[in-house]
Every structure is written in C-alpha cells, then in structure tokens.
Enzyme design. Sequence first.
Site, PDB file in Angstrom:
ATOM      1  N   SER A  92      -4.642 -42.288 -40.966  1.00 35.49           N
ATOM      2  CA  SER A  92      -3.620 -41.733 -39.687  1.00 35.49           C
ATOM      3  C   SER A  92      -2.003 -43.179 -39.999  1.00 35.49           C
ATOM      4  CB  SER A  92      -4.597 -42.211 -38.268  1.00 35.49           C
ATOM      5  OG  SER A  92      -5.203 -42.162 -38.076  1.00 35.49           O
TER       6      SER A  92
HETATM    7  N1  SAH Z   1      -9.335 -43.278 -39.762  1.00 37.62           N
HETATM    8  C1  SAH Z   1      -9.681 -41.400 -40.906  1.00 37.62           C
HETATM    9  C2  SAH Z   1      -8.901 -40.742 -40.096  1.00 37.62           C
HETATM   10  C3  SAH Z   1      -9.334 -39.575 -40.494  1.00 37.62           C
HETATM   11  S1  SAH Z   1      -8.536 -38.642 -40.054  1.00 37.62           S
HETATM   12  C4  SAH Z   1      -8.183 -42.956 -42.742  1.00 37.62           C
HETATM   13  O1  SAH Z   1      -7.992 -44.487 -41.833  1.00 37.62           O
HETATM   14  O2  SAH Z   1      -8.398 -42.377 -43.011  1.00 37.62           O
HETATM   15  C5  SAH Z   1      -9.906 -37.667 -39.396  1.00 37.62           C
HETATM   16  C6  SAH Z   1     -12.161 -37.332 -40.252  1.00 37.62           C
HETATM   17  O3  SAH Z   1     -12.388 -37.404 -39.422  1.00 37.62           O
HETATM   18  C7  SAH Z   1     -11.867 -36.258 -41.261  1.00 37.62           C
HETATM   19  O4  SAH Z   1     -11.745 -37.053 -41.667  1.00 37.62           O
HETATM   20  C8  SAH Z   1     -12.749 -35.827 -40.463  1.00 37.62           C
HETATM   21  O5  SAH Z   1     -13.636 -35.114 -42.016  1.00 37.62           O
HETATM   22  C9  SAH Z   1     -13.693 -35.975 -39.760  1.00 37.62           C
HETATM   23  N2  SAH Z   1     -14.526 -35.860 -38.511  1.00 37.62           N
HETATM   24  C10 SAH Z   1     -13.953 -34.499 -37.733  1.00 37.62           C
HETATM   25  N3  SAH Z   1     -15.459 -35.112 -36.884  1.00 37.62           N
HETATM   26  C11 SAH Z   1     -16.472 -35.663 -37.290  1.00 37.62           C
HETATM   27  C12 SAH Z   1     -17.380 -35.837 -37.026  1.00 37.62           C
HETATM   28  N4  SAH Z   1     -18.059 -34.819 -35.700  1.00 37.62           N
HETATM   29  N5  SAH Z   1     -18.219 -36.745 -37.734  1.00 37.62           N
HETATM   30  C13 SAH Z   1     -17.850 -37.854 -38.642  1.00 37.62           C
HETATM   31  N6  SAH Z   1     -16.116 -37.167 -38.625  1.00 37.62           N
HETATM   32  C14 SAH Z   1     -15.801 -36.075 -38.219  1.00 37.62           C
END
Ligand code: SAH
Length: 220
Positions: free
Chosen positions: A71
């Site tokens: 993000s």
């Molecule tokens: N907070 C992260 C942003 C990652 S993007 C950072 O700092 O990099 C969002 C993430 O959510 C992705 O990696 C995706 O695989 C994950 N995601 C989506 N649905 C999910 C679920 N039900 N449980 C766990 N992770 C999930």
Amino acid sequence: MSCAAAASPRTPNAARARARMVARLRNQLIRDERVLAAMAAIPRHQFVEKGLAFNAYDDSALPIGLQQTISQPYVVARMIEILCKDRELGRTLEIGAGCGYQAAVLSMLASEVYAIERLRVLLDRARENLRTLRLPNLRLKCGDGTQGLPEAAPFDTIIVAAGGLTVPPALKEQLAPEGRLLIPVGNVDQRLMLIERQGNSFRESWHEAVRFVPLLTGTE
Ligand code: SAH
C-alpha cells in the site's frame, strides 16, 4: 524525486528518502507523532523488489509479486492514525500481510501483532523481509483472514488490507469490547469503513476513498 538506496537500511540515502517521506506525510495532514515516528523507523525499501527500491519511498503502491501490492505510505499511515486516535492499538490483527511492511509499522505501535496472509509464497517473502528487523511482538500466519484468528482473539484492533463488498462477521465477533476494525468496503467506490465496538453494539463510520486488492477466501 526519489533516491532511496537499494543497499542497507542504514545508508544515508535511504534515511534521507525516509525523512522526505515523513515530511510529505505531514503535508498530507498525518498528525499523529507516534505514527510518523513508526513510518520513519521502518526501512520500506527492504520490502519491495530490488529493482523498485529507488521508488520505495514514493507515495505510490508498488507491486510485490503475485498481482498484489504494498500500500502507498499515505494509506498505511492514515489507516493506523484512524485506528489509534485517542487510544493505543493494543493487541492487533492484520489481514493481508503481503510483503510485511504494514505489519512492521504496526509492531512499533501495538503491544502484539498477528498478521495473516493467504498466499504462502508471499508470506515466505514477508518473513525474509522482516528477518533482520527482529520484531519480537510480530507473528505471521498463513490463513484465510476472513475467518479472523480465533485462537488469539479478542483483538483491540483489526486492520484489513484487502477489500470486499461486506465485512466478514468473524472479524466483528473477534473484536474486544472497545475494539476497532478498519476495512476497505465496496467495489468501484471503495472506502474505508471504521467499526467501533461498544459492548454488543457496533458503530460504523466512513473514511477515505481507497483502492485495495480483493479480499479473497481460502489459502494458496
Ligand atoms: N499490508 C500489505 C498489503 C498487501 S496487499 C503490505 O504492507 O504489503 C493485500 C494482501 O491481502 C495480499 O497479499 C493478498 O494476498 C492478501 N489477502 C487477500 N485476501 C486475504 C484473506 N482472506 N486472508 C489473508 N490475506 C488475504
């Protein structure tokens, strides 16, 4: 302009780029000094692919592989600021650990952080990214975050880094009596929804427009 060094987190260039990022966050009206200090402390360039390290401190989302993104700094800072307004984060659950960056920032402010990621490959990368930081209050788990993490519930804070059309009921159930949950809701017009629990009632309020990757179910 960005000139984050791809080398060690202690290189002057990375430190300067991070200081500029924090100055920009102040201009974008992030006011909570605790949040700004946490953003200043975590070397964001360690969480992006090597070829993108020079862009790590730009105010943009960046690819982290498997069609997922880290993000943008403003969104990370703003979400945490909303969650810790007039309180501490306490025991915190993050859904969507991705590359582990936001989990690292949270670990500077929360008593404990549990971060869940559904994609094993990404979780392994997050572990590797986080290894040298040695954050003793952060635990990473592979799992479907729509189920929350019942074995570690209740949580004072739940932060969701992926968006859906609805709020998974398990997350509301796993909030502590005064807990707060922040989650992107909506499809095209996605916005952050804050849910504040007061005993058995839940107060909802809407915040910034955002664009997150989809909240999916199951693990891969
Ligand atoms: N907070 C992260 C942003 C990652 S993007 C950072 O700092 O990099 C969002 C993430 O959510 C992705 O990696 C995706 O695989 C994950 N995601 C989506 N649905 C999910 C679920 N039900 N449980 C766990 N992770 C999930």
